[in-house]
Design a protein around this motif. Sequence first.
Motif, short mmCIF file in Angstrom:
data_model
loop_
_atom_site.label_atom_id
_atom_site.label_comp_id
_atom_site.label_asym_id
_atom_site.label_seq_id
_atom_site.Cartn_x
_atom_site.Cartn_y
_atom_site.Cartn_z
N THR A 356 0.85 -1.20 0.00
CA THR A 356 0.00 0.00 0.00
C THR A 356 0.88 1.25 0.00
O THR A 356 1.86 1.33 0.74
CB THR A 356 -0.94 0.02 1.22
OG1 THR A 356 -0.17 0.09 2.43
CG2 THR A 356 -1.81 -1.22 1.24
N ASP A 357 0.53 2.21 -0.83
CA ASP A 357 1.27 3.46 -0.93
C ASP A 357 0.48 4.55 -0.23
O ASP A 357 -0.65 4.86 -0.62
CB ASP A 357 1.50 3.82 -2.40
CG ASP A 357 2.32 5.08 -2.55
OD1 ASP A 357 3.53 5.03 -2.28
OD2 ASP A 357 1.75 6.13 -2.91
N GLY A 358 1.08 5.13 0.80
CA GLY A 358 0.37 6.09 1.63
C GLY A 358 -0.07 7.36 0.94
O GLY A 358 -1.26 7.69 0.93
N PRO A 359 0.84 8.11 0.32
CA PRO A 359 0.45 9.41 -0.25
C PRO A 359 -0.59 9.32 -1.36
O PRO A 359 -1.45 10.19 -1.48
CB PRO A 359 1.78 9.96 -0.78
CG PRO A 359 2.82 9.29 0.06
CD PRO A 359 2.30 7.92 0.31
N THR A 360 -0.54 8.28 -2.19
CA THR A 360 -1.45 8.20 -3.34
C THR A 360 -2.69 7.37 -3.07
O THR A 360 -3.65 7.43 -3.84
CB THR A 360 -0.74 7.60 -4.56
OG1 THR A 360 -0.41 6.23 -4.28
CG2 THR A 360 0.51 8.38 -4.92
#
Length: 411
Positions: A356-360
């Motif tokens: 999982t990518d936090g910012p996007t």
Amino acid sequence: MNISRRTLLRSSVAASAASMVGSVAGPAFAASDSVTIASLYDLTGGLNVYGAPSNMCTEFAVKELNKAGGLLGKQVVLKAYDCQSDVNKGPQYAQQAALSDRAVMAVGALTGAAREATRPVLHRYKVPYFYGSIYEGGACEQNIFCCNTEGNQQVVPLLEWSFKNLGKKLYYIASDYNAPRVFGLWNHVMAKREGGEVLADDYYPLDVTDFTAAIAKIQAAKPDFIHSCLVGGPSMSFYRQWAAAGMLNKIPIISIIFGGGREPEILSPQETNGIYVAYNYFQELDTPQNKAFLARFAESMGKDHTYINGEAIGGYTTVMLWAECVKRANSFEPEAVRKAWESGITWEGPGGTMVTDGPTHHTIQDVRIIRVQDRVWSLIETKKQNPPNTYDGRCNVIAHPNQTEWLMPQT
């Protein structure tokens, strides 16, 4: 198929009383032995070829969770709505899921138009929206979590490979609505990057079945390969007519949507052999994780289940990634789930490692270029751990928590 923000704000769905706005799930599940999640897939109508397999994978994910004891001591209940291939059903059922079912998350609303009609409703009621369809990219807000491939993760690897191996001249033929037009922008981005050329951007309404003129235009343009983003049942006529014209073995076809609607199962091998696509998952993937997944799936859902493709698998990964967030957060609360996603979760699924990518609010994942022959897909190349598009840093929901801007690739 586009729905304006003004139309949405005027709708009765989005204009619910302010006193009802907010997370509606908390009190309902706190004292219950179960929690409800909602699916908003198209089970009937022209889009059911995409929606029904995705919902099937969602059902299996819920069965897997419950077989393992549920989540935080609670069984997971799936409330499946049929959006009937009607864009207006998504927001209607989203409100019902939030207010009546007290759903703790929602999946589905697979097309871009359906997603954009539904997204503001789920945002309003703070029901986390785990989106599982392949899509054009650009959704950037705190309440949506995109679990399948987006624009640059799918079309970029495919076009890199195609410009390198098939030639430099591309002809784009696509259905005429938002997503294919955004994918069309990526053709120009990648042609510029790879020293290629887009000979034409050729769009057709979703209900067109006669592609005689289109084929003549392609033959006259003499491309090295065709990029097809034709969507839905009527568009299958293109592949039949292309093969009938004797062109299937003359000019290669690539696609980021072909196969998502079971085209190789419906069309004959003589109409589809040799087409290249890019997906994060295909059922023939030869890994221990996928073999174990398929064995469990067949045991639970039946050995004669529908083929699981890169679109359908999103119905599974959405639920399982949400479950991983719940486990890390030790909570079903939307804010806790969001923070868990943003902390960076690594999960091993049937398609490999997903992060999982936090910012996007998207995922990092593998993408495979595959080729169909006699209705069987074979692996051509794997692009490992593709990151989501940050749109030059413009997509960052941690730094900009109120961000809801729709982002487009820069040409």
